[in-house]
Design a protein around this motif. Structure first.
Motif, PDB file in Angstrom:
ATOM      1  N   SER A  69       0.894  -1.110  -0.115  1.00  0.00           N
ATOM      2  CA  SER A  69       0.154  -0.054   0.088  1.00  0.00           C
ATOM      3  C   SER A  69       0.883   1.076  -0.177  1.00  0.00           C
ATOM      4  O   SER A  69       1.343   1.523   1.012  1.00  0.00           O
ATOM      5  N   HIS A 106      -2.663   0.605  -4.014  1.00  0.00           N
ATOM      6  CA  HIS A 106      -2.666  -0.699  -3.525  1.00  0.00           C
ATOM      7  C   HIS A 106      -2.283  -1.771  -4.438  1.00  0.00           C
ATOM      8  O   HIS A 106      -2.358  -1.544  -5.624  1.00  0.00           O
ATOM      9  N   ASN A 138      -8.019   3.269  -5.489  1.00  0.00           N
ATOM     10  CA  ASN A 138      -7.070   4.175  -4.729  1.00  0.00           C
ATOM     11  C   ASN A 138      -7.662   5.380  -4.099  1.00  0.00           C
ATOM     12  O   ASN A 138      -8.731   5.774  -4.611  1.00  0.00           O
TER      13      ASN A 138
END
Length: 229
Positions: free
Chosen positions: A85, A114, A120
């Motif tokens: 992440s 991610h 996102n």
């Protein structure tokens, strides 16, 4: 193998059930290519784990559409935290559209991408501080040669800091999934991501939590000089 299909009729998908053999999809799907590399490397006993950028690194963000056409680019972002992440930030960044138009996205944006989730998140800050979340339904990212690359799947969720949210560009999604023939695997992932984002915003779960906003802002202050350099 029993599968579900969606047939595009009149701009909408009609779902039906069928039996057919699975096949390799040749569409412009980064996640499929990456997973194929991982599978092949495991068979050969090689380590093909992705190289992650380091905090303080400067990179370029490139967004594409499903058919491989360039959608939008952000010229300079600084890495705040490098992992699956990935946390980035940019401020007053130059943005280039697919047609070559350039403009400045004013203010601070702290972005999280991610490797496993199909969305996102962008935290948007103005002169009076944080004011909203902007979430894109999108493929997991790839990072290579100083660029973060992902596929944009049209749908956007906008939420304020009080938890009120709305979906944007639903018409664009309906149009593109027919025109670009989004495969069933992608449609399933999009549906899962939509449900997951709604669950998170309703329950004030990461990233929709003040602690995440505060942590992202203070990390930006740590690396702001690299971005402005």
């Amino acid at each position: 193998m029993h599968t579900r299909e969606r047939e595009c009729q009149g701009g909408k998908y009609i779902e039906r059930s069928s039996r057919k053999l699975s096949r390799i999809n040749s569409d412009f799907l980064f996640y499929n290519l990456f997973e194929l590399e991982i599978q092949e490397s495991k068979q050969k006993g090689l380590d093909m784990s992705m190289d992650f950028p380091k905090p303080g690194d400067i990179l370029r963000i490139e967004s594409y559409k499903h058919d491989g056409t360039l959608h939008r680019t952000w010229k300079r972002s600084v890495v705040l935290d490098g992992s699956d992440s990935l946390l980035l930030a940019n401020k007053d960044v130059e943005v280039m559209e697919a047609d070559g138009r350039r403009w400045i996205s004013e203010g601070l944006a702290v972005c999280q991408f991610h490797r496993k989730h199909w969305f996102n998140t962008i935290l948007l800050f103005g002169s009076e501080g944080f004011h909203r979340y902007y979430c894109n339904i999108a493929s997991p990212y790839r990072y290579e040669n100083g660029k973060l690359v992902y596929i944009d799947y049209d749908l956007d969720l906008i939420a304020d800091k009080h938890g009120y949210y709305r979906w944007m560009d639903t018409d664009e999604f309906e149009k593109n999934r027919c025109r670009m023939n989004y495969p069933i695997e992608v449609l399933d992932r999009v549906e899962e991501a939509v449900s997951e984002l709604e669950r998170r915003v309703r329950t004030c779960t990461h990233p929709f939590h003040p602690d995440f906003v505060q942590a992202g802002y203070y990390l930006f202050l740590t690396y702001a000089k690299q971005l402005m350099g």
